[in-house]
Design a protein around this motif. Structure first.
Motif, PDB file in Angstrom:
ATOM      1  N   GLY A 293       0.789  -1.216   0.000  1.00  0.00           N
ATOM      2  CA  GLY A 293       0.000   0.000   0.000  1.00  0.00           C
ATOM      3  C   GLY A 293       0.820   1.265   0.000  1.00  0.00           C
ATOM      4  N   GLN A 294       2.130   1.177   0.115  1.00  0.00           N
ATOM      5  CA  GLN A 294       2.973   2.355   0.150  1.00  0.00           C
ATOM      6  C   GLN A 294       3.507   2.672  -1.238  1.00  0.00           C
ATOM      7  OE1 GLN A 294       6.022   1.547   2.933  1.00  0.00           O
ATOM      8  NE2 GLN A 294       4.718   1.610   4.717  1.00  0.00           N
TER       9      GLN A 294
ATOM     10  N   SER B 285       4.705   8.198   1.401  1.00  0.00           N
ATOM     11  CA  SER B 285       3.525   8.476   0.599  1.00  0.00           C
ATOM     12  C   SER B 285       2.702   7.197   0.506  1.00  0.00           C
ATOM     13  CB  SER B 285       3.929   8.947  -0.798  1.00  0.00           C
ATOM     14  OG  SER B 285       2.788   9.259  -1.571  1.00  0.00           O
ATOM     15  N   LEU B 286       1.411   7.301   0.784  1.00  0.00           N
ATOM     16  CA  LEU B 286       0.561   6.123   0.878  1.00  0.00           C
ATOM     17  C   LEU B 286      -0.790   6.404   0.244  1.00  0.00           C
ATOM     18  CD1 LEU B 286       0.069   3.293   2.270  1.00  0.00           C
ATOM     19  CD2 LEU B 286      -0.809   4.591   4.209  1.00  0.00           C
ATOM     20  N   SER B 287      -1.274   5.470  -0.541  1.00  0.00           N
ATOM     21  CA  SER B 287      -2.604   5.585  -1.126  1.00  0.00           C
ATOM     22  C   SER B 287      -3.591   4.767  -0.305  1.00  0.00           C
ATOM     23  CB  SER B 287      -2.616   5.082  -2.568  1.00  0.00           C
ATOM     24  OG  SER B 287      -1.852   5.935  -3.392  1.00  0.00           O
TER      25      SER B 287
ATOM     26  N   LEU C 274      -2.045  10.123   0.955  1.00  0.00           N
ATOM     27  CA  LEU C 274      -1.623  10.840   2.147  1.00  0.00           C
ATOM     28  C   LEU C 274      -0.103  10.840   2.198  1.00  0.00           C
ATOM     29  CD1 LEU C 274      -4.099   9.421   4.829  1.00  0.00           C
ATOM     30  CD2 LEU C 274      -4.201  11.652   3.707  1.00  0.00           C
ATOM     31  N   THR C 275       0.462  11.928   2.649  1.00  0.00           N
ATOM     32  CA  THR C 275       1.902  12.027   2.820  1.00  0.00           C
ATOM     33  C   THR C 275       2.208  12.266   4.299  1.00  0.00           C
ATOM     34  OG1 THR C 275       2.230  12.911   0.598  1.00  0.00           O
ATOM     35  CG2 THR C 275       3.991  13.273   2.177  1.00  0.00           C
TER      36      THR C 275
ATOM     37  N   ASP D  44       5.982   1.317   8.195  1.00  0.00           N
ATOM     38  CA  ASP D  44       4.618   1.517   7.727  1.00  0.00           C
ATOM     39  C   ASP D  44       4.004   2.664   8.524  1.00  0.00           C
ATOM     40  OD1 ASP D  44       1.925   1.443   7.082  1.00  0.00           O
ATOM     41  OD2 ASP D  44       1.825  -0.747   7.061  1.00  0.00           O
ATOM     42  N   PRO D  45       3.665   3.773   7.881  1.00  0.00           N
ATOM     43  CA  PRO D  45       3.140   4.916   8.636  1.00  0.00           C
ATOM     44  C   PRO D  45       1.806   4.645   9.305  1.00  0.00           C
ATOM     45  CG  PRO D  45       2.888   5.285   6.283  1.00  0.00           C
ATOM     46  CD  PRO D  45       3.731   4.053   6.432  1.00  0.00           C
TER      47      PRO D  45
END
Length: 376
Positions: free
Chosen positions: A10-11, A29-31, A37-38, A164-165
């Motif tokens: 997902g990243q 950066s992640l969708s 989202l950043t 992983d954010p």
């Protein structure tokens, strides 16, 4: 210095910079659900070690969504995160503070069947959980934080070195409180919880330490909701060293045959280990996410839309074997109250026998039905 990091599920990207100040800046950066989202995370030296301190989050239109700031302090001589401060769109505090390591409440010692909970910890600042915990004669909480080596097993966790954010110190996993709410719902009033906070991917003797602690505190059943792919010899030794304890373990949520893709500790198949699958709400079929495995997973319990309370006390109905296993642990507490000298292996066989009495099976496993679980 700039460094590109491998992409995860997902990243889209992770990039790190080492600033002239010595601080580190990580941009992820992640969708998610069609939106990007950043996450901009700042790492600084805190009391001699580099730690995550500040996060800002930007939307795909570059507007600021908010952020979080982590405060640190010393507990039992160790530097630990103590609070998360939520930040508004101007990155100023918005007066919302999440505790991470609060002092446990005082309570009253009572004669109760002690159920061990091996998870992320519990939110003992909530009165409904606090009153269901075990306390010593001095009013101190009986619990252990293996991660931080203190007596504050508070509910938060994230994988060590996680990039992983979505799961980090800024957004920790809160799991143990939900499990505790299920135990307290199904267990008799004469039961109480002994919480131990740990992480299954950590190295060393954490599980042995936890098992020794449980045994010393008179715990005869332990509820565990996590496993791992790597062999776990320390867990195997812990079970062998403590035959007086029944270890109740969730089968997992990958819809996998554990004979083909083993998980540990389920694969060890010891006499004082009971692995629990999940059924659908009607108790007549395997829940769609539940793992299974002949000879490994030996009992099934409803795991669909289980009523529980989240970390903050909000009511919810969630699915997963993590919420089936604690039902079995709570039921075990009833049997222990009636048979205080029972061994772990004997307790397991009694549970399986009572489940077989329902004459209801799923994938060859006896179902410990809600009727049995709720029986007095």
């Amino acid at each position: 210095m700039q460094r590109q990091m491998p992409q995860g599920a997902g990243q889209r990207s992770i990039t790190e910079w080492r600033l002239d100040s010595g601080d580190k800046l990580r941009v992820s950066s992640l969708s998610q659900q069609g939106r990007q989202l950043t996450f901009v995370d700042l790492y600084s030296k805190i009391m001699g070690e580099e730690r995550a301190v500040l996060r800002g989050v930007a939307r795909d239109d570059c507007s600021v969504a908010g952020g979080r700031f982590v405060e640190y302090g010393k507990v039992s001589g160790r530097v630990v995160p103590t609070h998360i401060l939520e930040l508004d769109q101007s990155l100023a505090p918005n007066n919302k503070v999440q505790p991470l390591n609060p002092a446990p409440p005082k309570g009253s010692a009572r004669n109760c069947v002690r159920v061990g909970l091996l998870d992320n910890g519990v939110n003992y600042t909530r009165s409904d959980i606090a009153k269901g915990l075990a306390y010593d004669n001095a009013g101190r909480l009986i619990g252990l934080d293996v991660w931080e080596n203190d007596g504050r097993p508070f509910d938060y966790g994230f994988p060590e070195n996680s990039r992983d954010p979505r799961i980090s110190i800024f957004n920790p996993n809160r799991h143990g409180s939900m499990v505790a709410s299920v135990i307290l719902d199904y267990a008799p009033e004469t039961a109480c919880i002994v919480p131990v906070r740990y992480y299954p991917m950590s190295t060393g003797n954490e599980v042995s330490k936890a098992a020794d602690f449980f045994s010393k505190q008179g715990v005869k059943v332990v509820s565990l909701q996590s496993s791992r792919r790597q062999p776990w010899p320390d867990f195997q030794r812990a079970m062998q060293a403590h035959p007086e304890i029944l270890f109740v373990v969730a089968a997992g949520n990958n819809r996998t045959d554990l004979n083909r893709m083993p998980l540990y500790p389920p694969a060890y198949q010891t006499s004082n280990l009971l692995v629990v699958a999940g059924t659908s709400s009607n108790e007549r079929s395997l829940w769609k996410g539940s793992n299974y495995g002949s000879g490994i997973v030996e009992i099934a319990v409803s795991a669909e839309n289980v009523a529980l309370r989240k970390f903050d006390g909000e009511s919810a109905a969630l699915s997963g074997t993590s919420f089936a296993a604690p039902k079995v642990s709570a039921y075990a507490a009833k049997l222990i109250a009636e048979n205080p000298g029972i061994s772990g292996a004997e307790l397991k066989q009694m549970i399986l026998s009572n489940a077989s009495g329902s004459r209801q099976t799923v994938e060859g496993m006896p179902v410990l039905t809600e009727r049995i679980l709720r029986s007095k």
